[in-house]
Design a protein around this motif. Sequence first.
Motif, mmCIF file in Angstrom:
data_model
loop_
_atom_site.group_PDB
_atom_site.id
_atom_site.type_symbol
_atom_site.label_atom_id
_atom_site.label_comp_id
_atom_site.label_asym_id
_atom_site.label_seq_id
_atom_site.Cartn_x
_atom_site.Cartn_y
_atom_site.Cartn_z
ATOM 1 N N GLY A 184 0.924 -1.190 -0.154
ATOM 2 C CA GLY A 184 0.100 0.102 -0.086
ATOM 3 C C GLY A 184 0.800 1.276 0.056
ATOM 4 N N ASN A 185 2.153 1.181 -0.341
ATOM 5 C CA ASN A 185 2.967 2.272 -0.534
ATOM 6 C C ASN A 185 2.940 2.965 -1.768
ATOM 7 O OD1 ASN A 185 4.775 4.165 0.230
ATOM 8 N ND2 ASN A 185 6.658 2.727 -0.041
ATOM 9 N N TYR A 186 1.792 3.724 -2.015
ATOM 10 C CA TYR A 186 1.612 4.418 -3.327
ATOM 11 C C TYR A 186 2.581 5.509 -3.572
ATOM 12 C CZ TYR A 186 -2.264 1.454 -3.690
ATOM 13 O OH TYR A 186 -3.035 0.155 -3.783
ATOM 14 N N GLU A 187 3.249 5.840 -2.468
ATOM 15 C CA GLU A 187 4.182 7.089 -2.885
ATOM 16 C C GLU A 187 5.411 6.644 -3.402
ATOM 17 O OE1 GLU A 187 4.770 9.105 0.736
ATOM 18 O OE2 GLU A 187 2.896 9.879 1.164
ATOM 19 N N ALA A 188 5.769 5.361 -3.328
ATOM 20 C CA ALA A 188 6.934 4.621 -3.958
ATOM 21 C C ALA A 188 6.566 4.036 -5.450
ATOM 22 C CB ALA A 188 7.306 3.555 -3.061
ATOM 23 N N LEU A 189 5.212 4.061 -5.631
ATOM 24 C CA LEU A 189 4.857 3.169 -6.844
ATOM 25 C C LEU A 189 5.153 4.123 -8.153
ATOM 26 C CD1 LEU A 189 3.447 1.032 -8.045
ATOM 27 C CD2 LEU A 189 1.476 2.405 -7.732
ATOM 28 N N LEU A 190 5.870 3.601 -9.080
ATOM 29 C CA LEU A 190 6.352 3.941 -10.192
ATOM 30 C C LEU A 190 5.357 3.314 -11.409
ATOM 31 C CD1 LEU A 190 10.202 4.248 -10.194
ATOM 32 C CD2 LEU A 190 8.511 6.077 -9.856
ATOM 33 N N THR A 191 4.762 3.808 -12.400
ATOM 34 C CA THR A 191 4.136 3.501 -13.476
ATOM 35 C C THR A 191 4.710 4.184 -14.749
ATOM 36 O OG1 THR A 191 2.114 4.946 -13.135
ATOM 37 C CG2 THR A 191 2.227 2.838 -12.233
ATOM 38 N N PRO A 192 4.473 3.691 -15.919
ATOM 39 C CA PRO A 192 4.709 4.377 -16.991
ATOM 40 C C PRO A 192 4.208 5.641 -17.219
ATOM 41 C CG PRO A 192 4.672 1.808 -17.410
ATOM 42 C CD PRO A 192 4.056 2.301 -16.171
ATOM 43 N N ALA A 193 4.644 6.563 -17.659
ATOM 44 C CA ALA A 193 4.187 7.737 -18.003
ATOM 45 C C ALA A 193 3.082 7.942 -19.033
ATOM 46 C CB ALA A 193 5.234 9.083 -18.432
ATOM 47 N N GLU A 194 1.939 7.937 -18.848
ATOM 48 C CA GLU A 194 0.904 7.878 -19.848
ATOM 49 C C GLU A 194 -0.081 9.157 -19.761
ATOM 50 O OE1 GLU A 194 0.793 2.976 -19.653
ATOM 51 O OE2 GLU A 194 -1.128 4.205 -18.801
ATOM 52 N N SER A 195 -0.571 9.453 -21.104
ATOM 53 C CA SER A 195 -1.410 10.213 -21.208
ATOM 54 C C SER A 195 -2.645 9.784 -22.244
ATOM 55 C CB SER A 195 -0.793 11.700 -21.750
ATOM 56 O OG SER A 195 -0.150 11.413 -22.872
ATOM 57 N N ALA A 196 -3.608 10.488 -22.423
ATOM 58 C CA ALA A 196 -4.479 10.230 -23.487
ATOM 59 C C ALA A 196 -4.237 10.441 -24.942
ATOM 60 C CB ALA A 196 -5.899 11.266 -23.203
ATOM 61 N N TYR A 197 -4.441 9.304 -25.456
ATOM 62 C CA TYR A 197 -3.814 9.140 -26.996
ATOM 63 C C TYR A 197 -4.619 9.877 -27.839
ATOM 64 C CZ TYR A 197 -2.011 7.274 -31.133
ATOM 65 O OH TYR A 197 -1.383 6.944 -32.512
ATOM 66 N N PRO A 198 -4.425 10.768 -28.611
ATOM 67 C CA PRO A 198 -5.138 11.726 -29.707
ATOM 68 C C PRO A 198 -5.381 10.782 -30.858
ATOM 69 C CG PRO A 198 -2.968 12.548 -29.878
ATOM 70 C CD PRO A 198 -2.974 11.337 -28.794
ATOM 71 N N VAL A 199 -6.728 10.565 -31.145
ATOM 72 C CA VAL A 199 -7.290 10.015 -32.390
ATOM 73 C C VAL A 199 -7.655 11.073 -33.357
ATOM 74 C CG1 VAL A 199 -8.705 8.375 -33.674
ATOM 75 C CG2 VAL A 199 -7.871 7.966 -31.356
ATOM 76 N N LYS A 200 -6.723 11.592 -34.355
ATOM 77 C CA LYS A 200 -7.088 12.774 -35.150
ATOM 78 C C LYS A 200 -8.156 12.321 -36.177
ATOM 79 C CE LYS A 200 -2.561 14.602 -34.380
ATOM 80 N NZ LYS A 200 -1.167 14.796 -35.172
ATOM 81 N N ASP A 201 -8.276 11.287 -36.621
ATOM 82 C CA ASP A 201 -9.399 10.978 -37.651
ATOM 83 C C ASP A 201 -10.702 10.929 -36.731
ATOM 84 O OD1 ASP A 201 -11.083 9.435 -39.275
ATOM 85 O OD2 ASP A 201 -9.652 8.887 -40.533
#
Length: 212
Positions: A184-201
């Motif tokens: 439960g130590n979420y302060e130490a948790l690393l995850t891949p840097a992600e953001s919303a993917y833009p669909v231009k079509d």
Amino acid sequence: MPLHTEPYLHQKDRWPQQGRVILAQYDADSIVVYQAYRPAIGDFAAQHGYFGGEFKLSRMTWIKPNFLWMMYRAGWGAKPGQEVILAIRLKRSAFDSILAQAVHSSFQSGLYESQEAWQKAVHASDVRLQWDPDHNPAGYKLERRAIQLGLRREAIRQYAQEWILDIEDISNFVAEQRESVISGNYEALLTPAESAYPVKDLEVATKLQLAK
């Protein structure tokens, strides 16, 4: 290119909280998707940079651009047969092509004229689309929906042999982060840097029913 990570707590509040969202790590030329395999398949892919050996082109394979959705499905690499977690960097043009070909796994009345029209689209397409509840690191459902894409026939052949730029075995990273989740130590948790993917079509975005 190694996976770029950030503290989970720095990211979670900036992500969309609801709706259908393609969360992913991407740049101008590529996007990262995740898969989990038993060692015989995962180790081969990581060593060779493509899928071969015991990987079967005759079976549909599902790719997930959202790391936490992959972790939910794979039990943070603890489920049998899903011990090897792969971060697969695809050509972004290929991913856009996958999205353009995708057909929903279930009938959507606003998108298809009839059940028959949807079934014809399913049979004709090499890509299956599914939206599922996203989950937080502990596995609890969120309002946000996460995408997974099933590839078969020509799409799976191109994926396995042509579209991949790089494959990274991130199993050790996942195991390290699993310990933070368990404690439960979420302060130490690393995850891949992600953001919303833009669909231009716009036509593809409408078909995917993306959150606006």
